[in-house]
Design an enzyme around this catalytic site. Structure first.
Site, short mmCIF file in Angstrom:
data_model
loop_
_atom_site.label_atom_id
_atom_site.label_comp_id
_atom_site.label_asym_id
_atom_site.label_seq_id
_atom_site.Cartn_x
_atom_site.Cartn_y
_atom_site.Cartn_z
N ASP A 147 1.94 -7.13 5.64
CA ASP A 147 3.32 -7.16 6.12
C ASP A 147 3.83 -5.74 6.05
O ASP A 147 4.09 -5.22 4.97
CB ASP A 147 4.17 -8.09 5.23
CG ASP A 147 3.81 -9.54 5.45
OD1 ASP A 147 3.78 -9.97 6.60
OD2 ASP A 147 3.54 -10.24 4.44
N LEU A 189 0.91 -1.16 0.00
CA LEU A 189 0.00 0.00 0.00
C LEU A 189 0.94 1.19 0.00
O LEU A 189 1.80 1.29 0.87
CB LEU A 189 -0.87 0.01 1.25
CG LEU A 189 -1.59 1.34 1.56
CD1 LEU A 189 -2.72 1.60 0.58
CD2 LEU A 189 -2.16 1.31 2.97
N GLY A 222 -5.16 11.92 3.60
CA GLY A 222 -6.24 10.96 3.78
C GLY A 222 -6.30 9.85 2.75
O GLY A 222 -7.14 8.95 2.85
N TYR A 232 -0.94 1.13 10.30
CA TYR A 232 -1.98 0.09 10.32
C TYR A 232 -2.64 -0.01 11.70
O TYR A 232 -3.85 -0.20 11.81
CB TYR A 232 -1.40 -1.25 9.89
CG TYR A 232 -1.02 -1.28 8.43
CD1 TYR A 232 -1.98 -1.05 7.45
CD2 TYR A 232 0.29 -1.50 8.02
CE1 TYR A 232 -1.64 -1.04 6.10
CE2 TYR A 232 0.63 -1.49 6.68
CZ TYR A 232 -0.33 -1.26 5.73
OH TYR A 232 -0.01 -1.24 4.40
N GLY A 274 -0.50 12.40 3.66
CA GLY A 274 -1.03 13.26 4.72
C GLY A 274 -2.37 13.88 4.40
O GLY A 274 -2.88 14.70 5.17
N VAL A 320 1.35 5.59 -1.05
CA VAL A 320 0.81 6.85 -1.54
C VAL A 320 1.99 7.69 -2.03
O VAL A 320 3.01 7.78 -1.33
CB VAL A 320 0.05 7.58 -0.40
CG1 VAL A 320 -0.33 8.99 -0.81
CG2 VAL A 320 -1.20 6.79 0.00
N GLY A 336 -4.08 7.37 2.03
CA GLY A 336 -3.69 6.06 2.54
C GLY A 336 -4.84 5.39 3.29
O GLY A 336 -5.14 4.22 3.06
#
Ligand SMILES: CC(C)(COP(=O)(O)OP(=O)(O)OC[C@H]1O[C@@H](n2cnc3c(N)ncnc32)[C@H](O)[C@@H]1OP(=O)(O)O)[C@@H](O)C(=O)NCCC(=O)NCCS
Length: 142
Positions: A103, A67, A77, A113, A75, A69, A79
């Site tokens: 992971d 994942l 929003g 996360y 910063g 960005v 993600g």
């Protein structure tokens, strides 16, 4: 050496992952994530969760392999929105899975996360998960 974009394209062609991208109005990639089938060893889950599951060695999961960005969009929003999109997509699937598994590449990523409600596996601090059955209450999906 293959770039991350070339590597993901090759993995998608071989059907070992699926990749979803966020695009700007002028079709530039601002963020992306990948999903693939996975499994979690029952013995790796916290005991109080594992004891409620069937006594098979593993439970089915969906792994978010990457994942990311683009720095220019961090910063804002995106993600969190991509994570919510991944959870929604997994929960709409007709193929059952118990949890989303990620992971994290380092401690900072693991904190991102955890901020969104994922828990580390007891024996592996950088492998985090969230049971899909507990996701409906998460803020991003409301
Ligand atoms: C981690 C990453 C995906 C976050 O994306 P982002 O678009 O910057 O994050 P968002 O703006 O959506 O942040 C959403 C929320 O998470 C929080 N957050 C973001 N990064 C965080 C971190 N490292 N630790 C704790 N919280 C974090 C934000 O404060 C925000 O909180 P709020 O909703 O309560 O205001 C992005 O920084 C990135 O691509 N990093 C490089 C690659 C990476 O580390 N990927 C992780 C997978 S291994």
């Amino acid at each position: 050496m293959a770039s991350p974009q070339q590597q993901v394209s090759q993995d998608v062609r071989r059907r070992v992952t699926a990749c979803y991208v966020a695009l700007t109005e002028d079709q530039q990639i601002s963020g992306y994530y990948t999903l693939a089938s996975a499994s979690i060893l029952l013995s790796d889950l916290p005991a109080q969760l594992g004891k409620k599951l069937p006594r098979y060695p593993t439970v089915p999961a969906t792994r978010m392999g990457r994942l990311a960005v683009d720095q220019a969009f961090q910063g804002a929003g995106l993600g969190g929105a991509l994570l919510a999109d991944a959870l929604t997509r997994c929960m709409r699937s007709e193929v059952a899975a118990y949890a989303l598994l990620v992971d994290a590449k380092d401690e900072t990523a693991a904190l991102f996360y955890q901020h969104h409600g994922l828990m580390a596996l007891p024996s592996r601090a950088l492998t985090l998960f969230v049971p899909f059955a507990s996701v409906t209450g998460m803020a991003q999906l409301r």
